[in-house]
Motif scaffolding. Structure first.
Motif, mmCIF file in Angstrom:
data_model
loop_
_atom_site.group_PDB
_atom_site.id
_atom_site.type_symbol
_atom_site.label_atom_id
_atom_site.label_comp_id
_atom_site.label_asym_id
_atom_site.label_seq_id
_atom_site.Cartn_x
_atom_site.Cartn_y
_atom_site.Cartn_z
ATOM 1 N N GLU A 154 0.834 -1.200 0.000
ATOM 2 C CA GLU A 154 0.000 0.000 0.000
ATOM 3 C C GLU A 154 0.873 1.256 0.000
ATOM 4 O O GLU A 154 0.590 2.223 -0.715
ATOM 5 N N ARG A 155 1.923 1.230 0.764
ATOM 6 C CA ARG A 155 2.873 2.356 0.769
ATOM 7 C C ARG A 155 3.550 2.489 -0.587
ATOM 8 O O ARG A 155 3.754 3.602 -1.084
ATOM 9 N N ARG A 182 2.271 1.686 -3.470
ATOM 10 C CA ARG A 182 1.290 2.273 -4.378
ATOM 11 C C ARG A 182 1.175 3.782 -4.164
ATOM 12 O O ARG A 182 1.048 4.554 -5.121
ATOM 13 N N GLN A 183 1.219 4.196 -2.915
ATOM 14 C CA GLN A 183 1.145 5.632 -2.639
ATOM 15 C C GLN A 183 2.364 6.361 -3.199
ATOM 16 O O GLN A 183 2.238 7.445 -3.783
#
Length: 358
Positions: A65-66, A68-69
């Motif tokens: 998720e990080r 992707r950010q």
């Protein structure tokens, strides 16, 4: 559609989806970073401690998720990946992660690794197609049929000749793919501009050669950051294979029509059923082989547009490869899968062939 659970099996093979999955692609980036550190250590540029620490990282430890950010912010996935790799090895060793490298080095080298795996899978399937055609040739040494030119009956011919032409064409496609692999499966080690200018005392050439050997890749001099002809050769070679499969499948579908009926797929209850006309037995394998191969060929034609880099590097075309190249491999695998089923299920109606000649 290529990612739908319902449909993906109609457009690509399980093996090829595994090679080009998000998980496999990120893992390939990690592997390239780890290999780079190992080879640089052999060249005396990176301490062994950094190599050992980096080898302890895997995709299971990645905060996706990080990542992707970071990708959404930076526009490149390697920046966020390297940040997490550096945190993993610790402050003292962080500078040796991604040492003297650049994003394109990592992604292009990983792409080459994936293309090599994808080509091996495609060639294995192609060999099965050739083997099936050989079996059909041997099974019908003297079977005769009417030849057709310009959609009209011509003169009688041997059925085996049709199969032999198809087999010879596929063998030529195999040669083209093998040659394209030699030219296009290339390591990318060069730094910001590809010219190894951030290395000293010939260490860059040593690292580049070591990376090629470690990953089983070839090398281009001085680099191929803005020279995408190798990738284009591979994409075009797969497109040529798809064109051949499309032609073969289309012809089998024609020969399976109600009006001709000289060839058909083996019958299986429910196979090729129509929702409204219960008497029909549609030729699904040749239909899908043609359709998916047509898509693969069309997709491959886009690669020429993506070779038009400006100056030393041009993201506006390079980013396009991220979509087009994997999809060419995926669609090619789907076309091959359907074609293998098509030839394995083929039934020859010698009686109908004889009637057309009489």
């Amino acid at each position: 559609m290529l990612e739908w659970q319902l449909m993906q099996g109609s457009f690509s093979s399980t093996d090829m989806r595994r090679i080009w999955s998000e998980s496999s692609t990120i893992s390939a980036w990690i592997k390239v970073e780890q290999t780079l550190a190992r080879v640089q250590s052999d060249a005396g540029l990176v301490p062994n401690e950094a190599v050992a620490a980096l080898d302890g990282f895997c995709i299971g430890k990645l905060d996706q998720e990080r990542l992707r950010q970071d990708m959404g912010l930076v526009g490149r996935p390697i920046v966020g990946l390297v940040r997490q790799l550096r945190e993993h090895v610790g402050k003292d060793l962080a500078k040796f992660v991604h040492f003297k490298s650049t994003t394109q080095d990592i992604m292009d080298t990983a792409l080459a690794v994936q293309m090599k795996l994808g080509l091996a899978t495609a060639l294995s399937d192609l060999d099965q197609l050739v083997s099936s055609l050989t079996g059909l040739i041997e099974a019908h040494p003297e079977t005769r049929m009417i030849g057709r030119t310009n959609g009209q009956h011509a003169i009688p011919m041997l059925l085996r000749t049709k199969f032999e032409v198809w087999r010879a064409e596929l063998l030529r496609r195999r040669e083209v793919i093998t040659e394209a692999e030699r030219r296009g499966v290339l390591v990318q080690v060069g730094g910001p501009l590809g010219d190894l200018s951030n290395y000293e005392n010939g260490k860059g050439a040593e690292v580049k050669a070591g990376m090629a050997e470690a990953l089983g890749l070839n090398a281009a001099e001085p680099h191929w950051q803005n020279a995408r002809d190798g990738v284009a050769d591979i994409a075009s070679a797969l497109g040529g294979l798809c064109a051949s499969i499309c032609k073969i499948a289309h012809n089998i579908n024609l020969l399976s029509s109600s009006d001709i009926g000289e060839i058909c797929e083996c019958h299986e209850n429910g196979k090729g059923a129509s929702s409204s006309m219960h008497h029909k037995r549609n030729q699904r394998t040749s239909e899908f082989a043609e359709a998916v191969a047509r898509l693969g060929r069309q997709r491959s034609e886009q690669i020429g547009e993506l070779t038009l880099h400006q100056h030393e590097r041009s993201g506006g075309v390079w980013v396009g490869e991220w979509v087009v190249v994997p999809e060419i491999f995926l669609l090619t695998s789907g076309a091959l899968s359907w074609a293998m089923r098509m030839l394995a299920d083929l039934t020859v109606n010698e009686v109908r062939m004889a009637e057309k000649i009489a």
